[in-house]
Design a protein around this motif. Sequence first.
Motif, PDB file in Angstrom:
ATOM      1  N   GLN A  12      48.519   3.203  74.031  1.00 44.87           N
ATOM      2  CA  GLN A  12      50.348   2.557  73.316  1.00 44.87           C
ATOM      3  C   GLN A  12      50.855   2.059  74.580  1.00 44.87           C
ATOM      4  N   ALA A  13      51.232   0.511  74.301  1.00 47.48           N
ATOM      5  CA  ALA A  13      51.945  -0.343  75.722  1.00 47.48           C
ATOM      6  C   ALA A  13      52.839   1.123  76.291  1.00 47.48           C
ATOM      7  N   GLY A  14      52.632   0.600  77.443  1.00 45.52           N
ATOM      8  CA  GLY A  14      52.644   1.329  79.207  1.00 45.52           C
ATOM      9  C   GLY A  14      52.222   2.028  79.417  1.00 45.52           C
ATOM     10  N   GLY A  15      50.907   2.046  78.300  1.00 48.73           N
ATOM     11  CA  GLY A  15      49.935   3.817  78.860  1.00 48.73           C
ATOM     12  C   GLY A  15      48.730   2.868  79.653  1.00 48.73           C
ATOM     13  N   THR A  83      47.002  -1.040  83.342  1.00 52.60           N
ATOM     14  CA  THR A  83      47.949  -0.235  83.369  1.00 52.60           C
ATOM     15  C   THR A  83      49.135  -0.556  82.667  1.00 52.60           C
ATOM     16  N   SER A  84      49.745  -0.069  82.040  1.00 55.02           N
ATOM     17  CA  SER A  84      51.276  -0.338  82.157  1.00 55.02           C
ATOM     18  C   SER A  84      50.506  -2.238  80.891  1.00 55.02           C
ATOM     19  N   VAL A  85      49.387  -1.824  79.680  1.00 64.62           N
ATOM     20  CA  VAL A  85      49.322  -2.358  78.749  1.00 64.62           C
ATOM     21  C   VAL A  85      50.445  -2.528  78.172  1.00 64.62           C
ATOM     22  N   LYS A  86      50.349  -3.695  77.517  1.00 63.23           N
ATOM     23  CA  LYS A  86      50.752  -4.522  76.332  1.00 63.23           C
ATOM     24  C   LYS A  86      49.961  -4.600  74.950  1.00 63.23           C
ATOM     25  N   PRO A  87      50.544  -4.885  74.106  1.00 63.21           N
ATOM     26  CA  PRO A  87      49.677  -5.576  73.057  1.00 63.21           C
ATOM     27  C   PRO A  87      49.298  -5.913  72.984  1.00 63.21           C
ATOM     28  N   GLU A  88      49.545  -7.411  73.603  1.00 66.61           N
ATOM     29  CA  GLU A  88      48.950  -8.923  73.687  1.00 66.61           C
ATOM     30  C   GLU A  88      47.709  -8.772  74.572  1.00 66.61           C
ATOM     31  N   THR A 120      33.409  -3.475  75.020  1.00 67.67           N
ATOM     32  CA  THR A 120      34.076  -1.903  73.632  1.00 67.67           C
ATOM     33  C   THR A 120      35.584  -2.357  73.364  1.00 67.67           C
ATOM     34  N   LEU A 121      36.688  -1.808  72.705  1.00 68.94           N
ATOM     35  CA  LEU A 121      37.108  -2.823  71.524  1.00 68.94           C
ATOM     36  C   LEU A 121      38.705  -1.808  72.845  1.00 68.94           C
ATOM     37  N   VAL A 122      39.676  -3.020  72.666  1.00 66.74           N
ATOM     38  CA  VAL A 122      40.634  -1.919  73.480  1.00 66.74           C
ATOM     39  C   VAL A 122      41.739  -2.182  72.164  1.00 66.74           C
ATOM     40  N   THR A 123      42.938  -1.271  71.814  1.00 74.42           N
ATOM     41  CA  THR A 123      43.811  -1.830  71.503  1.00 74.42           C
ATOM     42  C   THR A 123      45.096  -0.763  71.457  1.00 74.42           C
ATOM     43  N   VAL A 124      46.146  -1.928  71.332  1.00 72.69           N
ATOM     44  CA  VAL A 124      47.359  -1.250  72.288  1.00 72.69           C
ATOM     45  C   VAL A 124      48.763  -1.643  70.822  1.00 72.69           C
ATOM     46  N   SER A 125      48.714   0.000  71.120  1.00 73.14           N
ATOM     47  CA  SER A 125      50.043  -0.274  69.792  1.00 73.14           C
ATOM     48  C   SER A 125      50.976  -0.203  70.669  1.00 73.14           C
ATOM     49  N   SER A 126      52.243  -1.070  69.815  1.00 71.61           N
ATOM     50  CA  SER A 126      53.417  -1.376  70.387  1.00 71.61           C
ATOM     51  C   SER A 126      54.736   0.780  69.409  1.00 71.61           C
TER      52      SER A 126
END
Length: 126
Positions: A12-15, A83-88, A120-126
């Motif tokens: 999740q975003a922010g994770g 850290t603090s990941v974003k959808p982008e 490796t795929l990283v997917t960040v959900s909003s």
Amino acid sequence: VQLQASGGGLVQAGGSLRLSCAVSGITLEYYHVGWFRQAPGKEREGVSCISSSGGNTYYASSVKGRFTVSRDNAENTVYLQMTSVKPEDTAVYYCAADRRIKYGSTWGVGSLYDYWGQGTLVTVSS
């Protein structure tokens, strides 16, 4: 030579997420290691790089302050703490290794790396 990137997934975003790049077939302590990413429909971009000694690190402006690159030469592994990941930040992340010193912004030039992992795929959900 093999570079195996792992640790991607859905977050999740922010994770936070930690990617690993396990290296075999070369003596890692002689190599600079870069992290790159490619989002759907976009060009590959440099994310971060760590020098062979670990004494120098480089970051894209878009991730500076949120991502940290580190390495454990004894374990032949390089890490990217996100850290603090974003959808982008959603993308396939690759690690790459090269012996040549990276000056200035050349750390982010993919063609200057000899060895690449599979991503490796990283997917960040909003």
